[in-house]
Design an enzyme around this catalytic site. Structure first.
Site, short mmCIF file in Angstrom:
data_model
loop_
_atom_site.label_atom_id
_atom_site.label_comp_id
_atom_site.label_asym_id
_atom_site.label_seq_id
_atom_site.Cartn_x
_atom_site.Cartn_y
_atom_site.Cartn_z
N ASP A 105 0.80 -1.22 0.00
CA ASP A 105 0.00 0.00 0.00
C ASP A 105 0.84 1.27 0.00
O ASP A 105 0.31 2.35 0.29
CB ASP A 105 -0.96 -0.01 1.20
CG ASP A 105 -2.12 -0.96 0.95
OD1 ASP A 105 -2.64 -0.98 -0.19
OD2 ASP A 105 -2.51 -1.69 1.88
N ASP A 131 -7.07 -3.71 -5.48
CA ASP A 131 -6.65 -2.43 -4.91
C ASP A 131 -5.21 -2.07 -5.30
O ASP A 131 -4.83 -0.90 -5.35
CB ASP A 131 -6.72 -2.45 -3.36
CG ASP A 131 -7.88 -3.26 -2.81
OD1 ASP A 131 -8.30 -4.22 -3.46
OD2 ASP A 131 -8.34 -2.94 -1.71
N1 GLY Z 1 -8.02 -2.38 1.02
C1 GLY Z 1 -8.50 -1.19 0.51
C2 GLY Z 1 -9.95 -1.05 0.53
O1 GLY Z 1 -10.59 -1.39 1.51
O2 GLY Z 1 -10.49 -0.59 -0.44
#
Ligand code: GLY
Length: 401
Positions: free
Chosen positions: A115, A179
């Site tokens: 991330d 994501d």
């Molecule tokens: N993991 C990122 C989201 O919850 O969109």
């Protein structure tokens, strides 16, 4: 003939005036909401413990929920402040931004998460855009190196999570979530800055693999694909945050859309534009998409039309569409403009925008974090705010044709 021409001109004039008025109303609403956001973030700042980052707000306990800098959302608070400061230039924001970035910078060496794009590009990327500094560049480069360290050249993807959430997980699993498309922008920055194409190639490989294995033929997407890290074979296509393995989680669709818009911006490869357009079409014309264009938390959520909406997905989609419209022409351009306007118009209402001094200082209400885990359901979310503020700034600052 003369009369017909006159009538045509009058119709054109009325049409243009209506469009102008609609645009002006939205612009006024954006200005008012940005002002509100600025007051909200000043309010939130006062309640934020030192070294903590806002996640959400628990209304029942009147409690701002926070995290440390290692949480995937840590970049959104400084990112939102940077956008707000771009608009309002307030010393109180400048001071807070400097303080938060000084704390967040330790994450540049964090190799335990994918991330880093969210954490470091939404924050330091915006800081560098607005006020370039050698220190920011160094932090962004180190962050890109940390992210690239998670790339597996057999699978041709960046590892998202260090372990699979499914119970049959084996040691050889390499988990990729949709994501992850959002973290690639940082890698493109690294290649632009350093001239080293390694980062660019990793981003392209990851996006290409994701295009094939995360997307179904209708352009809905799986949340998680689990690969064998030694062979690159797919072991499972499942969900963690969606309603079902074969459902279409709204924020996942939004991440995919935004991600491929960035891919096209950075590479100018038509296949990414085609992908972004196809995902947009899936989202915008889905039979379960409500008229106000604020999606249910999953396009296949049980109990639609009574399912909860996810305002964060709406904000991400709006921001992505405002950029995507600049890459297409004609009816498509108009369509994207209008849909983004519809989303913003409907988000910028008391139903979704909090009054100053409420909602823990967050701007947007009614986000859904993780419904299956019953976590952060129907609450404000720091990333909902970030992408809403970004969408408003993009709309305000870009020419709408
Ligand atoms: N993991 C990122 C989201 O919850 O969109």
């Amino acid at each position: 003939m003369k009369n017909q021409f006159l009538i045509f001109l009058i119709i054109q004039f009325v049409f243009n005036s209506c469009t102008q008025t609609k645009e002006n109303i939205l612009k006024a609403s954006i200005d008012a909401t940005l002002l509100k956001a600025s007051s909200q973030y000043e309010y939130m700042m006062k309640n934020l413990p030192e070294g903590q980052y806002p996640k959400t707000y628990n209304a029942t306990q009147d409690k701002l929920e926070t995290s440390g800098s290692e949480w995937w959302c840590s970049g959104f608070y400084p990112g939102s402040l940077l956008y707000l400061n771009e608009e309002f230039n307030k010393p109180v924001f400048t001071k807070e931004i400097d303080k938060v970035l000084n704390d967040l910078k330790r994450e540049q060496y964090n190799k335990t998460t994918h991330d880093l794009g969210f954490m470091m590009y939404c924050s330091f990327g915006n800081a560098e855009r607005l006020n370039p500094k050698p220190e920011y560049k160094e932090i962004l480069m180190n962050s890109a190196k940390s992210l690239a360290s998670r790339y597996n050249d057999t699978v041709k993807c960046i590892r998202s999570w260090d372990s699979a959430s499914w119970n049959k997980a084996g040691e050889d699993d390499l988990v990729v979530i949709i994501d992850n498309m959002m973290n690639l922008e940082l890698l493109f920055w690294a290649t632009h800055y350093s001239g080293d194409s390694t980062y660019y190639k990793i981003a392209v490989n990851h996006a290409d693999k994701t295009m094939v294995n995360h997307f179904r033929s209708d352009y809905s997407s799986y949340h998680e694909v689990i690969y064998d890290e030694n062979t690159g074979e797919i072991k499972a296509q499942i969900t963690n945050q969606g309603a079902a393995d074969d459902s279409s989680w709204a924020r996942g669709q939004a991440w995919g859309l935004y991600g491929y818009v960035v891919m096209y911006r950075e590479t100018k490869d038509q296949k990414y534009l085609q992908q972004a357009n196809a995902i947009a079409k899936y989202i915008l014309y889905h039979p379960n998409m409500p008229k106000d264009m604020i999606p249910y938390w999953d396009f296949n959520a049980p109990n639609i039309p009574n399912a909860l909406r996810d305002s964060s997905a709406a904000a991400i989609i709006a921001s992505a569409l405002i950029e995507l419209k600049d890459y297409v022409d004609g009816e498509m351009k108009q369509e994207y403009e209008q849909k983004a306007e519809t989303i913003l118009k409907n988000l910028l209402t008391p139903e979704y925008i909090a009054e100053v001094g409420t909602n823990g200082g967050f701007v947007l209400k009614h986000g859904v974090g993780n419904m299956p885990n019953n976590s952060e359901v129907d609450v404000p979310l720091t990333y909902g705010d970030y992408y809403l503020i970004e969408a408003m700034m993009r709309y305000k600052n870009q020419k709408i044709n």
